[in-house]
Design a protein around this motif. Sequence first.
Motif, PDB file in Angstrom:
ATOM      1  N   GLY A 104       0.739  -1.253   0.189  1.00 19.23           N
ATOM      2  CA  GLY A 104       0.012  -0.072  -0.158  1.00 19.23           C
ATOM      3  C   GLY A 104       0.844   1.245  -0.061  1.00 19.23           C
ATOM      4  O   GLY A 104       0.378   2.423  -0.124  1.00 19.23           O
ATOM      5  N   ALA A 105       2.205   1.151  -0.025  1.00 17.80           N
ATOM      6  CA  ALA A 105       3.223   2.112   0.027  1.00 17.80           C
ATOM      7  C   ALA A 105       2.834   3.076  -1.214  1.00 17.80           C
ATOM      8  O   ALA A 105       2.536   2.870  -2.272  1.00 17.80           O
ATOM      9  CB  ALA A 105       4.594   1.899   0.043  1.00 17.80           C
ATOM     10  N   CYS A 106       2.959   4.405  -0.911  1.00 17.76           N
ATOM     11  CA  CYS A 106       3.007   5.515  -1.826  1.00 17.76           C
ATOM     12  C   CYS A 106       1.643   5.665  -2.554  1.00 17.76           C
ATOM     13  O   CYS A 106       1.258   6.397  -3.520  1.00 17.76           O
ATOM     14  CB  CYS A 106       3.937   5.385  -2.998  1.00 17.76           C
ATOM     15  SG  CYS A 106       5.472   5.090  -2.493  1.00 17.76           S
ATOM     16  N   GLY A 107       0.461   5.108  -1.724  1.00 20.51           N
ATOM     17  CA  GLY A 107      -0.896   5.404  -2.124  1.00 20.51           C
ATOM     18  C   GLY A 107      -1.750   6.217  -1.259  1.00 20.51           C
ATOM     19  O   GLY A 107      -1.173   6.735  -0.100  1.00 20.51           O
ATOM     20  N   ARG A 108      -3.003   6.291  -1.367  1.00 21.78           N
ATOM     21  CA  ARG A 108      -3.912   6.936  -0.363  1.00 21.78           C
ATOM     22  C   ARG A 108      -3.864   6.580   1.053  1.00 21.78           C
ATOM     23  O   ARG A 108      -3.763   7.194   2.080  1.00 21.78           O
ATOM     24  CB  ARG A 108      -5.254   6.703  -1.056  1.00 21.78           C
ATOM     25  CG  ARG A 108      -6.420   7.136  -0.007  1.00 21.78           C
ATOM     26  CD  ARG A 108      -6.249   8.758   0.120  1.00 21.78           C
ATOM     27  NE  ARG A 108      -7.479   9.316   0.847  1.00 21.78           N
ATOM     28  CZ  ARG A 108      -7.269   9.439   2.159  1.00 21.78           C
ATOM     29  NH1 ARG A 108      -6.189   8.937   2.850  1.00 21.78           N
ATOM     30  NH2 ARG A 108      -8.390   9.766   2.672  1.00 21.78           N
TER      31      ARG A 108
END
Length: 654
Positions: free
Chosen positions: A573-577
Amino acid sequence: MLRRLPKVSTRGLLHAEQRLAERYADLVRLAYLVLPPALGRHRRVLLAHALVQRTLPAAASGVPAPRAARDDAPPMSRSLYVPVLREVLALSRRPPLWPGRVPPPGMLLPRLPVVWGLRLLPRAGGADELALGRALSELSATARAAFILLRVERLTEAETRGVLEAAGFGGVEAELRAALDLDAVLDSGAAGVLASEEFDPCTVRARPSDLLRRRRRVHLAGIAVLVALITVVTLVVSDGAPTVRAGAGAHRASRPAPAVDDVVRVAPGAWAATSRVDFTAWPARGRLVRDRALLRRALTAWAGDGHATRISRSAGTAAGPPLDAPHLLYAGPVGGGTVVLLYDGQRLARYREAAASGARSLVLARVDDADVTTAAAVALDTSGERVRYLLAPWVAASWTRDLMRPDTPARALAVDGDGLTAPVPLFGPGPRPGAGCGSRTVLQLRSSSRIAEHHAFLLAGLGELTAVHLTYTPLPRQGAPARQPREATGPAALLAWARTGCAVGLPHGPGVKAVNVWDFAEQDLPDGAGPGVWTCARADTWRGPGEVAVALRTAGAGTGEQARVVARARATGACGRFGQHVVVHANWRSPKGAWYVLAAGSRAVRGLIVTGDVTAGTDGATLAVRAAARARTAVRARLAGGLRPIDLSPGRSG
């Protein structure tokens, strides 16, 4: 065997009913979010209400009346979680006669409430709700329950552990850590998102099921009953004559292809009079939209009856016939064949008949949350390294541009009256050893002013049915809120993509929906190397999971020099919302030949510590320390509020 319910007094029942009524909406929301997402929203709504209503006897027997309450007893609202979660757990466990861990919706025993002919769905939310729903779906039921109790119900870790253990959940410690890890990467607004109508099974929309299909099923059921009676009579008369096993043909006959007359045709101007600007607003275009024989062959192939049709699917796309009466989007000649494009509300289906060989093919692609950008172009014909797109009716202007040359103006793209473009080069693979990136062609489209004024965006073709939406998030500003992804059409965005796009390499073939390039940190590099920019490129797929690549580029180099990729991670989920807090470190060689360890964190990082072969620390979000060429180090970051960032350093991410 019937389960014996505990005996409760009338007073206890009344008290429990009052408590359930006060917390009913919260308890139903809890059950809805913990139930397996594979059951679907309609079934989860009904089951959530049923499970909470079934807890009335348990709640009444397990909790004393107010006058008898002890000081060490759990709060009355929290004591209701246990029977609700116990019911959810019992449903998720495998009964002896059920082959799967979670029974399919059709095998669940009927319970009140029962709804016939309608589908009950919570109101649809926006991008935040969709992203959070996907993040929750990747957790186990235990971790989902822990996350909701922690984030929404505001229980402590000890209280959450106690509730889960009392409800009979196993592996509580590991799943509690998983919930805490997700909680660490979310911002404070996640609780508000969970409280929205997207996750509220008490605020629902009623929609009819497929009336035509239901009528056909009733007729088929009547025919099946009649055939069964005839078969029984025949067997009795023939005194046990051998039966004939139904083959694959009988299975296909039970799910007939949709009729040509059932196909939905949207009016040409519908896109300008709706708030849902996606494939549902596409009109039927092409010279052959009235060719009933062609449409019948396409529908038959989609239903699985086209024996000579080669069928393929993009990653994460379900197989099977249309879920609803399909929309006709296009039918006509394209390139060296004839193409029919259909949409069933969840998937696109491209049926093609080759003119020369007569070969037939069907391609399915998942597009269940498409929007004004991701529903703007569909590949109708791919020949070699070139593709022809069908553009959405709201696209007012179209160009192509070379992403590797940000200073070169875009070129106008020819489009015919049906929205079919001239052949466009595919984006191309990543760089080959000893070779440069060359040209990387993308579509630059502009929406009609009826959609949004001056709204231009970029799409890249990777050889799949849908094109990939390219966006950009600029460097954070000091003391300002987090910046959100924007269209990659401005000078800074084009420069970042020119320096990063070829180096990170867009993933080919896994059902990619969008790629965002996020410049999350900037630092002054040692030995006079000038400023360096840390970038995280995140590719999101239609099915939810994404992959990232972290790169470091020196701002003083020419636009032709690609950034250096220092780390990659999959299924993250890194670098996302819901993964806005990241940290990374890597070994780096300066122009003077000296080696350093560089570290950088996102905007919320308040301090960095590097340990291992060298030790150093800083109160800022970037760090550089002299080290050996192959120094082994680790990095820790300090964030406000005790949050923990995702470490994307090589060997640490996954």
